[in-house]
Design an enzyme around this catalytic site. Structure first.
Site, PDB file in Angstrom:
ATOM      1  N   ARG A 187       0.831  -1.209   0.000  1.00 57.67           N
ATOM      2  CA  ARG A 187       0.000   0.000   0.000  1.00 57.67           C
ATOM      3  C   ARG A 187       0.862   1.254   0.000  1.00 57.67           C
ATOM      4  O   ARG A 187       0.585   2.213  -0.731  1.00 57.67           O
ATOM      5  CB  ARG A 187      -0.937  -0.010   1.212  1.00 57.67           C
ATOM      6  N   TYR A 239      -6.636  -0.818  -6.644  1.00 58.09           N
ATOM      7  CA  TYR A 239      -5.944  -2.044  -6.213  1.00 58.09           C
ATOM      8  C   TYR A 239      -5.204  -1.856  -4.893  1.00 58.09           C
ATOM      9  O   TYR A 239      -5.010  -0.743  -4.440  1.00 58.09           O
ATOM     10  CB  TYR A 239      -5.107  -2.664  -7.319  1.00 58.09           C
ATOM     11  N   GLU A 240      -4.841  -2.970  -4.279  1.00 59.80           N
ATOM     12  CA  GLU A 240      -4.294  -2.978  -2.899  1.00 59.80           C
ATOM     13  C   GLU A 240      -5.248  -2.301  -1.914  1.00 59.80           C
ATOM     14  O   GLU A 240      -4.821  -1.709  -0.930  1.00 59.80           O
ATOM     15  CB  GLU A 240      -2.920  -2.304  -2.842  1.00 59.80           C
ATOM     16  N   GLY A 241      -6.530  -2.412  -2.183  1.00 58.05           N
ATOM     17  CA  GLY A 241      -7.527  -1.801  -1.306  1.00 58.05           C
ATOM     18  C   GLY A 241      -7.961  -0.457  -1.857  1.00 58.05           C
ATOM     19  O   GLY A 241      -7.162   0.462  -1.967  1.00 58.05           O
ATOM     20  N   GLN A 298      -8.997   1.865   2.430  1.00 61.44           N
ATOM     21  CA  GLN A 298      -7.976   2.603   3.185  1.00 61.44           C
ATOM     22  C   GLN A 298      -8.650   3.431   4.283  1.00 61.44           C
ATOM     23  O   GLN A 298      -8.155   3.517   5.410  1.00 61.44           O
ATOM     24  CB  GLN A 298      -7.179   3.554   2.265  1.00 61.44           C
TER      25      GLN A 298
END
Lengths: 596, 596
Positions: free
Chosen positions: A297, A437-439, A444
């Site tokens: 992240r 992506y990656e949350g 977040q």
């Protein structure tokens, strides 16, 4: 469409704001002397500018493609990755025990920014390998470390993260992939994973898939997920490659951006089962994945910053070159468009936001180094708490910022910006994945609200705000219109942020939906205020340099002007955001589903 | 990816806010009875949804393409345009004398929105024809009108606008295309025009190019530009087609979006000269072009609204369908994502901004009708001034809004949004042209500042603000939390707008660059405040309907909730914008060119 790494800006932030001179006194970080760091960054900048950056546009036009279960990457990628690996760039921040350079995160951070500014599509393979290395370092057995780490750190192999399934995106509780123990210490893995970045490619001879799956008797939900290593080729005891594993790429996606980065659908176990080994303990997979995800992240935040920097550089070059219309203040003939106030406003907006996000991320990296290397456990713990508060902000705010910036980047180009050959539009397309992506940004923001604010009653947030207050006192003591404006805007901002932190902490139990209605706005507010804070600190340093007779007054004056712009144009959004968060949930939640 | 025209919302705005019942009492507008209008809109909605909307995604995948000087449009476009023409949709707002339906602008406006929501690429050909018709009605000779108007109004032929040249984008003073009189009343035209929308296509047998060019002894700059008709095929006295003219498409652009709309490079006169006839008088071309451009700019604003509506509808459908994670308030299993507060926040943000921009545009259309049809010249003049103030806001703000909305539209889809097959990404790509063509947002803002605010010392702006004040008084008289919040936000907004109008009018002479540093922000502020104003009026109407026992309470309650959302989340940006405009020019202008 060239890229020149902003080394001077990067070093300014590292030295003056992020505490490189403190970081390189930490145990294990002593090699990161100012001279070494500058040399590393210069070499990295050359590699990125000369080898990777020229591939960005051509690889967008001729993306990686799938054929018969294989993926051929874009022209030039294979040689570039070979060069990347041979120069040791994959290993910058990884332990020397496994062939890495063992440099602090603060030093790796500008390298990652540069690589992403050069080509996000290319940089992704390295980012995913970083994540896999991080996970194995944390939770891998000695045997797994011995087998996989050196090839990953050296760039001989690459790593992937296999989380998402068609029914399991943001919600990993819904993961269905199965892992069946074979009684010999291995598992057979069965299932479909989607959106797997570099899930298949031709850059290296092997790919190390890290896969979330459930063992047969695992509990339901996120507490029943385990992490497995499933290599593309099995690895023999001597480290040589064995049989092809039953993990196959059945297609890649046709995407809006980052087209050169293959996004794979991977099928595990269609021909009898893919052989995997368990990482760490059963049912703790999500915990391990989160370690690697936190690193990833932060890295995605850097992608936003690098991409925005690239877009900014391209816009500046165009604005200096393109001649159109006379100067408003009068000119004999038409002038370059950088003379026009609105073009300049857009460039300053891009510039100030990139600088703010960079400063915040680098400050975060320095804090992470203290959190991991300091001798005093209490110091480590308090810095870790601050770093973990910052991660969702660095990821969420920097990536949302990159969409604002790349949009302005197209706009500066006028009609030419809409033509793909110009290259500005690619940045606008590429940026859109970064908030997903990656949350997603909402994920977040959930993290920021839940784990990072409510859990400690806002204590860490308030400790950071108290540091902002210290900077405000210094600003108030400075004379002049610029510092007066910066002070006022930062004060308004920090007051708004404090009020929101208190609102979030106080109302979570009684009005959870109301609080989460404003979660993304809280993340944005925190980004703006903390970004404004580091910009204000930069301005104070710059003024001190000027006062001290530093020769480079133009550079430092630009720092003050950029901080002033950020204060007037970006920080001033804070009080509106506060109202939207604290008062705005009624409008968010009023409609029934049918009313939509 | 279907589209359903929001007829109920459209009719609400037309009847309750934009004054259809007043418009249809104007001379020449009597046919636009409520029943007729509803029937027209329903027919148009059917055509758009059934014939045009299904082509949007397929035509993006298989764009129009160039071969040997010809352009083949995307599959289905030719039949769709034939249907469009045969049903008379090109002629909705054009005079019955030339075969049009002669309906007011207020009625044409939702039709244009629907067509653009269905496919901007398709709708562009009609938009350009509208502009050509407008120009010929204003400045064409009787012979030109007789020759060209009926085929344009019927959709037998189409029209284009040829302004841009490689060195002449926003700055038309730099136009170089030459027109040499032949002594027989015709001219030979020589030059290169770029970015010509539908400059070549296979939809109709002829294309009527309107071309800006200079006669041999024309003065330099914008005062030496004349307007010419240069048809693709010359037209015989009996209206039949004659020889192929020397105007040829040498290529089309490879663009970020609106891919199905061919953007041509046109070469005039490479084989001896393209035959053209002068429109109106020599050297008055820019004036005529501005008439047509004002119509086109309003139309581009509608493109933003239509596109944003489409993106919103797609996001709502996905959010109701996609199941992921539990409800924060507790649920047995995962729920559709419309239950998650941040998804709902994004949907409300999209919805409220689309509704506000639509309401403002339709109100503008109604004012335009009064400005053109009222019997009293003084009423016409005062309404024209208000309409002309609104045009750059409707164009600039609605299109910038469409980029915010389509970005959220992708975001709601998560990872699926980034996959081109989903269709959400196309809207994000398509939206980016809208702030560029027909004058960038900065060009709109220049117009708003210069011609529309400074010229009359802010008088028209203040007359509109005084109408906002009347609404504020009504809001203050209403009870309840929603109206209290709306009132406060609108009051803050109108105070900010008034302060900015005064700042702009007062500082133009002494600080022109400072004023123009904030011009786009002023446009945005005006959009937000006037958008908030029309939303507040909608809420007041809705409350009155509810109080009056109108059966459709859910619909009206949603209007109030949406206005409340807009007040809390969008209108609250106003005071930050005011500071950025009034205080923020120092940061915009501080750097020298070399410091970038």
């Amino acid at each position: 469409m060239t890229y020149k790494a902003p080394l001077k800006d990067m070093l300014f932030v590292m030295n003056e704001l992020a505490g490189l001179s403190t970081v390189n006194t930490l145990p294990g970080c002593e090699d990161a002397t100012a001279d070494t760091v500058e040399a590393v960054l210069e070499e990295n900048a050359k590699f990125c500018a000369n080898v990777v950056a020229p591939l960005n546009h051509s690889s967008d036009k001729e993306p990686s493609f799938w054929h018969d279960g294989q993926v051929s990457t874009s022209k030039g990628f294979k040689d570039a990755f070979k060069g990347f690996a041979e120069a040791g760039w994959q290993g910058v921040q990884h332990p020397t025990d496994f062939g890495g350079q063992g440099l602090p995160k603060l030093v790796a951070t500008p390298c990652i920014e540069m690589l992403n500014a050069s080509s996000i599509s290319f940089a992704l393979v390295a980012l995913l390998s970083d994540g896999a290395i991080e996970a194995l370092l944390t939770a891998g057995s000695d045997e797994q470390k011995a087998t996989y780490l050196e090839p990953l750190v050296s760039g001989k192999w690459t790593g992937t993260m296999n989380l998402t399934e068609p029914q399991a995106g943001s919600d990993l509780a819904a993961v269905r992939t199965r892992a069946v123990p074979q009684g010999d210490g291995t598992y057979k893995v069965f299932g479909t994973k989607i959106f797997i970045t570099y899930g298949e490619h031709d850059l290296t001879e092997n790919i190390v898939h890290l896969v979330l799956a459930r063992t047969p008797d695992a509990p339901a939900g996120v507490k029943g997920i385990s992490l497995f290593i499933v290599p593309k080729f099995l690895v023999n005891a001597d480290g040589s490659l064995g049989a092809r594993n039953d993990a196959h790429c059945v297609s890649i996606e046709h995407k809006l951006g980052i087209k050169a980065s293959p996004t794979a659908v991977l099928q595990f176990g269609d021909n009898g089962g893919a052989i995997g080994t368990l990482v760490g303990e059963e049912n703790r997979g999500l915990e391990y994945m989160f370690i690697m995800m936190n690193a990833a992240r932060f890295g995605v935040g850097l992608q936003g910053i690098g991409l925005a920097e690239r877009s900014y550089q391209q816009a500046v070059a165009f604005a200096k070159d393109r001649v159109q219309s006379r100067d408003l203040a009068g000119s004999a003939g038409p002038v370059s468009i950088i003379h026009h106030p609105d073009v300049r406003r857009m460039l300053m907006s891009m510039r100030s936001q990139v600088e703010a996000a960079r400063a915040l991320a680098y400050v975060g990296a320095g804090i992470s180094d203290v959190a991991h290397h300091h001798e005093d456990a209490a110091v480590r713990a308090s810095n870790l708490a601050v770093y973990e508060y910052l991660v969702p902000i660095i990821k969420g705010w920097s990536t949302e910022m990159s969409q604002d910036v790349t949009r302005d980047g197209v706009q500066v180009h006028g009609g030419m910006g809409f033509i793909e050959e110009t290259g500005a539009a690619q940045h606008y397309r590429d940026a859109k994945i970064l908030t997903i992506y990656e949350g997603t940004t909402a994920i977040q923001a959930n993290d920021l609200v839940g784990r990072k604010t409510v859990r400690d009653g806002g204590a860490v947030a308030k400790s950071i705000i108290s540091q902002v207050r210290e900077t405000e006192a210094l600003l108030a003591a400075q004379g002049g219109a610029d510092f007066k404006a910066i002070h006022r805007a930062l004060l308004d901002g920090s007051v708004a942020l404090e009020a929101v932190v208190e609102y979030v902490a106080a109302n979570m139990k009684t009005d959870i939906k109301g609080v989460f209605s404003g979660s993304v706005l809280y993340l944005k507010l925190a980004g703006i205020v903390l970004g404004g804070w580091v910009m204000a600190r930069a301005a104070l340093v710059a003024q001190a340099k000027i006062d001290g007779g530093d020769g480079d007054a133009l550079f430092y004056k630009a720092k003050i002007a950029t901080a002033r712009f950020f204060a007037d144009h970006i920080l001033t959004q804070a009080s509106g955001l506060r109202t939207a968060i604290v008062e705005g949930s009624a409008g968010v939640l009023a409609l029934t589903e049918d009313q939509f």
